[in-house]
Write a protein that holds these residues in place. Structure first.
Motif, PDB file in Angstrom:
ATOM      1  N   ARG A  30       0.883  -1.179   0.000  1.00  0.00           N
ATOM      2  CA  ARG A  30       0.000   0.000   0.000  1.00  0.00           C
ATOM      3  C   ARG A  30       0.912   1.217   0.000  1.00  0.00           C
ATOM      4  O   ARG A  30       1.792   1.342   0.853  1.00  0.00           O
ATOM      5  CB  ARG A  30      -0.907   0.011   1.217  1.00  0.00           C
ATOM      6  N   ARG A  31       0.717   2.077  -0.960  1.00  0.00           N
ATOM      7  CA  ARG A  31       1.561   3.261  -1.140  1.00  0.00           C
ATOM      8  C   ARG A  31       0.825   4.487  -0.616  1.00  0.00           C
ATOM      9  O   ARG A  31      -0.285   4.772  -1.034  1.00  0.00           O
ATOM     10  CB  ARG A  31       1.880   3.424  -2.624  1.00  0.00           C
ATOM     11  N   HIS A  32       1.457   5.200   0.307  1.00  0.00           N
ATOM     12  CA  HIS A  32       0.879   6.415   0.896  1.00  0.00           C
ATOM     13  C   HIS A  32       1.702   7.617   0.449  1.00  0.00           C
ATOM     14  O   HIS A  32       2.892   7.687   0.740  1.00  0.00           O
ATOM     15  CB  HIS A  32       0.918   6.368   2.431  1.00  0.00           C
ATOM     16  N   TRP A  33       1.074   8.526  -0.260  1.00  0.00           N
ATOM     17  CA  TRP A  33       1.703   9.781  -0.668  1.00  0.00           C
ATOM     18  C   TRP A  33       0.765  10.892  -0.242  1.00  0.00           C
ATOM     19  O   TRP A  33      -0.439  10.814  -0.477  1.00  0.00           O
ATOM     20  CB  TRP A  33       1.844   9.809  -2.187  1.00  0.00           C
ATOM     21  N   SER A  34       1.268  11.944   0.366  1.00  0.00           N
ATOM     22  CA  SER A  34       0.392  13.021   0.847  1.00  0.00           C
ATOM     23  C   SER A  34      -0.248  13.802  -0.300  1.00  0.00           C
ATOM     24  O   SER A  34      -1.292  14.421  -0.121  1.00  0.00           O
ATOM     25  CB  SER A  34       1.168  13.978   1.748  1.00  0.00           C
ATOM     26  N   THR A  35       0.356  13.767  -1.475  1.00  0.00           N
ATOM     27  CA  THR A  35      -0.137  14.549  -2.609  1.00  0.00           C
ATOM     28  C   THR A  35      -0.946  13.744  -3.607  1.00  0.00           C
ATOM     29  O   THR A  35      -1.411  14.291  -4.603  1.00  0.00           O
ATOM     30  CB  THR A  35       1.047  15.189  -3.359  1.00  0.00           C
ATOM     31  N   GLU A  36      -1.107  12.435  -3.358  1.00  0.00           N
ATOM     32  CA  GLU A  36      -1.837  11.564  -4.279  1.00  0.00           C
ATOM     33  C   GLU A  36      -2.701  10.590  -3.490  1.00  0.00           C
ATOM     34  O   GLU A  36      -2.457  10.341  -2.320  1.00  0.00           O
ATOM     35  CB  GLU A  36      -0.861  10.748  -5.142  1.00  0.00           C
ATOM     36  N   ALA A  37      -3.675  10.022  -4.170  1.00  0.00           N
ATOM     37  CA  ALA A  37      -4.516   8.996  -3.549  1.00  0.00           C
ATOM     38  C   ALA A  37      -3.668   7.755  -3.272  1.00  0.00           C
ATOM     39  O   ALA A  37      -2.709   7.470  -3.995  1.00  0.00           O
ATOM     40  CB  ALA A  37      -5.674   8.638  -4.471  1.00  0.00           C
TER      41      ALA A  37
END
Length: 93
Positions: A30-37
């Motif tokens: 699971r990829r978490h990026w503050s600027t993307e979903a």
């Protein structure tokens, strides 16, 4: 930025290839990026390396080199554009 990666580990804290091959669908990311979903996907083998694949999107490679995956260790992820991002292992369960 963070990745939540689920991989089977052996007694040496390296990826257990036998367990992975027995049930590859349990190796997830699971990829978490503050600027993307957020993006969810699976860990797949990419030749002698490992890769994260979310849907039909380009794979992101990460090199483990049979190094034990332990708290505080750094792992590098190569993005589709070729940039290399270092991450620190923050939790192992």
């Amino acid at each position: 930025r963070a990745y939540l990666i689920r991989l089977p580990l052996d007694d040496r804290d390296t990826v257990d290839r036998v367990a992975f091959l027995q049930n590859p669908s349990r190796a997830t990311v699971r990829r978490h990026w503050s600027t993307e979903a957020d993006q969810c996907g699976h860990i797949v083998e990419a030749g002698t390396e490992w890769a994260m694949q979310c849907g039909n999107k380009t794979k992101r490679l990460f090199k483990l080199n049979d190094t034990p995956l332990r708290l505080g260790q750094r792992v590098c992820v190569t993005e589709p554009d070729g940039s290399v991002l270092p991450f620190k292992i923050a939790s192992v369960r």
